[in-house]
Every structure is written in C-alpha cells, then in structure tokens.
Write a protein that holds these residues in place. Structure first.
Motif, PDB file in Angstrom:
ATOM      1  N   ARG A 195      -1.315 125.729   3.843  1.00  0.00           N
ATOM      2  CA  ARG A 195      -1.584 125.408   5.256  1.00  0.00           C
ATOM      3  C   ARG A 195      -0.894 124.110   5.658  1.00  0.00           C
ATOM      4  NH1 ARG A 195      -7.994 126.684   5.484  1.00  0.00           N
ATOM      5  NH2 ARG A 195      -7.813 128.932   5.433  1.00  0.00           N
ATOM      6  N   ALA A 196      -0.983 123.117   4.791  1.00  0.00           N
ATOM      7  CA  ALA A 196      -0.356 121.831   5.081  1.00  0.00           C
ATOM      8  C   ALA A 196       1.159 121.982   5.181  1.00  0.00           C
ATOM      9  CB  ALA A 196      -0.723 120.812   4.013  1.00  0.00           C
ATOM     10  N   LEU A 197       1.719 122.782   4.290  1.00  0.00           N
ATOM     11  CA  LEU A 197       3.162 123.028   4.316  1.00  0.00           C
ATOM     12  C   LEU A 197       3.578 123.736   5.600  1.00  0.00           C
ATOM     13  CD1 LEU A 197       5.898 122.940   2.867  1.00  0.00           C
ATOM     14  CD2 LEU A 197       5.293 125.092   1.762  1.00  0.00           C
ATOM     15  N   MET A 198       2.806 124.741   5.990  1.00  0.00           N
ATOM     16  CA  MET A 198       3.106 125.470   7.223  1.00  0.00           C
ATOM     17  C   MET A 198       2.981 124.560   8.448  1.00  0.00           C
ATOM     18  SD  MET A 198       4.050 128.412   6.286  1.00  0.00           S
ATOM     19  CE  MET A 198       3.994 129.408   7.741  1.00  0.00           C
ATOM     20  N   ALA A 199       1.969 123.711   8.453  1.00  0.00           N
ATOM     21  CA  ALA A 199       1.780 122.781   9.567  1.00  0.00           C
ATOM     22  C   ALA A 199       2.940 121.791   9.633  1.00  0.00           C
ATOM     23  CB  ALA A 199       0.454 122.041   9.415  1.00  0.00           C
ATOM     24  N   ARG A 200       3.368 121.303   8.476  1.00  0.00           N
ATOM     25  CA  ARG A 200       4.503 120.371   8.454  1.00  0.00           C
ATOM     26  C   ARG A 200       5.774 121.048   8.950  1.00  0.00           C
ATOM     27  NH1 ARG A 200       5.978 119.250   3.106  1.00  0.00           N
ATOM     28  NH2 ARG A 200       8.022 120.103   3.409  1.00  0.00           N
ATOM     29  N   LYS A 201       5.995 122.297   8.511  1.00  0.00           N
ATOM     30  CA  LYS A 201       7.177 123.032   8.975  1.00  0.00           C
ATOM     31  C   LYS A 201       7.128 123.242  10.479  1.00  0.00           C
ATOM     32  CE  LYS A 201       8.408 125.536   4.768  1.00  0.00           C
ATOM     33  NZ  LYS A 201       8.566 126.848   4.142  1.00  0.00           N
ATOM     34  N   GLN A 202       5.939 123.546  11.000  1.00  0.00           N
ATOM     35  CA  GLN A 202       5.794 123.746  12.436  1.00  0.00           C
ATOM     36  C   GLN A 202       6.099 122.447  13.187  1.00  0.00           C
ATOM     37  OE1 GLN A 202       2.001 125.216  13.771  1.00  0.00           O
ATOM     38  NE2 GLN A 202       2.512 124.924  15.911  1.00  0.00           N
ATOM     39  N   ARG A 203       5.574 121.312  12.696  1.00  0.00           N
ATOM     40  CA  ARG A 203       5.854 120.024  13.343  1.00  0.00           C
ATOM     41  C   ARG A 203       7.346 119.711  13.318  1.00  0.00           C
ATOM     42  NH1 ARG A 203       1.263 118.648  10.510  1.00  0.00           N
ATOM     43  NH2 ARG A 203       2.450 117.622   8.886  1.00  0.00           N
ATOM     44  N   GLU A 204       7.995 119.980  12.182  1.00  0.00           N
ATOM     45  CA  GLU A 204       9.426 119.723  12.073  1.00  0.00           C
ATOM     46  C   GLU A 204      10.210 120.598  13.050  1.00  0.00           C
ATOM     47  OE1 GLU A 204      10.244 120.366   7.931  1.00  0.00           O
ATOM     48  OE2 GLU A 204       9.443 118.411   7.343  1.00  0.00           O
ATOM     49  N   GLU A 205       9.809 121.858  13.163  1.00  0.00           N
ATOM     50  CA  GLU A 205      10.485 122.768  14.089  1.00  0.00           C
ATOM     51  C   GLU A 205      10.272 122.319  15.534  1.00  0.00           C
ATOM     52  OE1 GLU A 205      10.170 127.412  15.427  1.00  0.00           O
ATOM     53  OE2 GLU A 205       9.988 126.968  13.292  1.00  0.00           O
ATOM     54  N   GLU A 206       9.054 121.928  15.855  1.00  0.00           N
ATOM     55  CA  GLU A 206       8.769 121.439  17.205  1.00  0.00           C
ATOM     56  C   GLU A 206       9.587 120.189  17.515  1.00  0.00           C
ATOM     57  OE1 GLU A 206       4.130 122.941  17.568  1.00  0.00           O
ATOM     58  OE2 GLU A 206       4.559 120.929  16.831  1.00  0.00           O
ATOM     59  N   ASP A 207       9.660 119.265  16.539  1.00  0.00           N
ATOM     60  CA  ASP A 207      10.441 118.049  16.727  1.00  0.00           C
ATOM     61  C   ASP A 207      11.912 118.364  16.956  1.00  0.00           C
ATOM     62  OD1 ASP A 207       8.180 116.499  16.424  1.00  0.00           O
ATOM     63  OD2 ASP A 207       8.600 115.964  14.334  1.00  0.00           O
ATOM     64  N   CYS A 208      12.420 119.311  16.188  1.00  0.00           N
ATOM     65  CA  CYS A 208      13.816 119.712  16.314  1.00  0.00           C
ATOM     66  C   CYS A 208      14.074 120.330  17.692  1.00  0.00           C
ATOM     67  CB  CYS A 208      14.177 120.693  15.203  1.00  0.00           C
ATOM     68  SG  CYS A 208      15.905 121.193  15.205  1.00  0.00           S
ATOM     69  N   LEU A 209      13.209 121.248  18.097  1.00  0.00           N
ATOM     70  CA  LEU A 209      13.366 121.887  19.407  1.00  0.00           C
ATOM     71  C   LEU A 209      13.250 120.868  20.538  1.00  0.00           C
ATOM     72  CD1 LEU A 209      11.316 125.160  18.837  1.00  0.00           C
ATOM     73  CD2 LEU A 209      13.802 124.955  19.073  1.00  0.00           C
ATOM     74  N   LEU A 210      12.341 119.938  20.393  1.00  0.00           N
ATOM     75  CA  LEU A 210      12.178 118.903  21.412  1.00  0.00           C
ATOM     76  C   LEU A 210      13.426 118.029  21.498  1.00  0.00           C
ATOM     77  CD1 LEU A 210      10.253 117.682  23.497  1.00  0.00           C
ATOM     78  CD2 LEU A 210       9.335 116.242  21.670  1.00  0.00           C
ATOM     79  N   ALA A 211      13.970 117.653  20.355  1.00  0.00           N
ATOM     80  CA  ALA A 211      15.190 116.832  20.338  1.00  0.00           C
ATOM     81  C   ALA A 211      16.362 117.592  20.967  1.00  0.00           C
ATOM     82  CB  ALA A 211      15.528 116.425  18.908  1.00  0.00           C
ATOM     83  N   GLU A 212      16.466 118.885  20.649  1.00  0.00           N
ATOM     84  CA  GLU A 212      17.530 119.695  21.249  1.00  0.00           C
ATOM     85  C   GLU A 212      17.344 119.804  22.761  1.00  0.00           C
ATOM     86  OE1 GLU A 212      17.621 123.517  19.332  1.00  0.00           O
ATOM     87  OE2 GLU A 212      18.227 122.672  17.410  1.00  0.00           O
ATOM     88  N   ALA A 213      16.114 120.017  23.197  1.00  0.00           N
ATOM     89  CA  ALA A 213      15.846 120.131  24.629  1.00  0.00           C
ATOM     90  C   ALA A 213      16.170 118.829  25.350  1.00  0.00           C
ATOM     91  CB  ALA A 213      14.388 120.520  24.865  1.00  0.00           C
ATOM     92  N   LYS A 214      15.845 117.697  24.727  1.00  0.00           N
ATOM     93  CA  LYS A 214      16.172 116.398  25.333  1.00  0.00           C
ATOM     94  C   LYS A 214      17.680 116.204  25.431  1.00  0.00           C
ATOM     95  CE  LYS A 214      12.133 113.633  24.139  1.00  0.00           C
ATOM     96  NZ  LYS A 214      11.655 112.477  23.373  1.00  0.00           N
ATOM     97  N   ALA A 215      18.381 116.560  24.377  1.00  0.00           N
ATOM     98  CA  ALA A 215      19.839 116.425  24.379  1.00  0.00           C
ATOM     99  C   ALA A 215      20.452 117.322  25.454  1.00  0.00           C
ATOM    100  CB  ALA A 215      20.406 116.761  23.007  1.00  0.00           C
ATOM    101  N   ASP A 216      19.972 118.565  25.527  1.00  0.00           N
ATOM    102  CA  ASP A 216      20.463 119.492  26.558  1.00  0.00           C
ATOM    103  C   ASP A 216      20.167 118.957  27.956  1.00  0.00           C
ATOM    104  OD1 ASP A 216      21.359 121.179  24.577  1.00  0.00           O
ATOM    105  OD2 ASP A 216      19.719 122.637  24.789  1.00  0.00           O
ATOM    106  N   ALA A 217      18.973 118.412  28.130  1.00  0.00           N
ATOM    107  CA  ALA A 217      18.585 117.871  29.435  1.00  0.00           C
ATOM    108  C   ALA A 217      19.479 116.697  29.826  1.00  0.00           C
ATOM    109  CB  ALA A 217      17.125 117.458  29.425  1.00  0.00           C
ATOM    110  N   ASP A 218      19.766 115.820  28.864  1.00  0.00           N
ATOM    111  CA  ASP A 218      20.645 114.678  29.154  1.00  0.00           C
ATOM    112  C   ASP A 218      22.042 115.151  29.547  1.00  0.00           C
ATOM    113  OD1 ASP A 218      18.662 112.830  28.684  1.00  0.00           O
ATOM    114  OD2 ASP A 218      19.294 112.406  26.627  1.00  0.00           O
ATOM    115  N   TYR A 219      22.559 116.119  28.790  1.00  0.00           N
ATOM    116  CA  TYR A 219      23.888 116.659  29.095  1.00  0.00           C
ATOM    117  C   TYR A 219      23.893 117.317  30.473  1.00  0.00           C
ATOM    118  CZ  TYR A 219      28.088 119.509  28.812  1.00  0.00           C
ATOM    119  OH  TYR A 219      29.302 120.099  29.077  1.00  0.00           O
TER     120      TYR A 219
END
Length: 122
Positions: free
Chosen positions: A5-29
């Motif tokens: 469960r902890a591993l899955m939660a960490r993977k989910q947080r990492e994926e969310e962080d990645c998607l958020l960073a991509e969305a911010k970069a896309d928004a800036d562009y």
C-alpha cells in the motif's frame, strides 16, 4: 500488505507530481505563446486554465496533508495501545495516569480530524 500500500501510494504521489509539473510547464509555454499572439479571448482562457491548475494543486496538497494526518493518527493509536499494554503489565499508577492522559489527547485529536473532514464534505 502495508508495504505494498505504501509503495502504491508513493507511486501515485510521484505520478501526480510528474503530471502536475508537466501541466505547469505546458501552461507556461501556452501562456507565453498566447500572450505573444495577443488574442484577448485566448488570454482569458489561458488565465482560466491557470486558475484551475492552481486550484488542483491546492486540492492535491490538502488531500496529501489529510492523508498524512490520518497516517500519523493510526500510528499514534498503535503506539498508544502498545504503551498501554506495557504500562498495565508493570502496574505503575503514575505511568497509567500519563497513558490515560495521552489517550484522551489522541481521542480529542481524532475528533478534531473527523470534524474537519465532515466540514470539508459539506
């Protein structure tokens, strides 16, 4: 199971962080591109999307904070139960009073968290 469960939660947080960073970069562009073009309607749309992104980030951070509080509460409950068993086994009245006090604080903390969750749901 807990490790999984902890591993899955960490993977989910990492994926969310990645998607958020991509969305911010896309928004800036997009913002630079649209603002360079000068179309007021497109600027308004970019501003609306940017506000949505900020709101999503706030929601994500609030959810993570709640999850961390829940995790800490479960951990505190577990430690409290272990401590209570140890103190009862020893039979020291002073330590028993301290454990009772800590248990009351834990219950109050739990109530406060539940009250906050109810308010958020409403």
């Amino acid at each position: 199971i807990e490790r999984e469960r902890a591993l899955m939660a960490r993977k989910q947080r990492e994926e969310e962080d990645c998607l958020l960073a991509e969305a911010k970069a896309d928004a800036d562009y997009l913002k630079k591109d649209v603002f360079a073009a000068g179309d007021p309607a497109e600027r308004a749309e970019v501003n609306r999307l940017e506000k949505q992104l900020i709101e999503y980030e706030r929601t994500l951070m609030a959810r993570r904070q709640r999850e961390e509080e829940d995790r800490l509460l479960v951990e505190a409950k577990t430690e409290s139960e272990l401590l209570k068993k140890e103190v009862l086994a020893v039979g020291d009245a002073t330590e028993q009073a301290e454990v009772d006090r800590m248990e009351k604080e834990l219950i109050e903390c739990n109530r406060a968290i539940m009250t906050r969750k109810q308010r958020e749901e409403e």
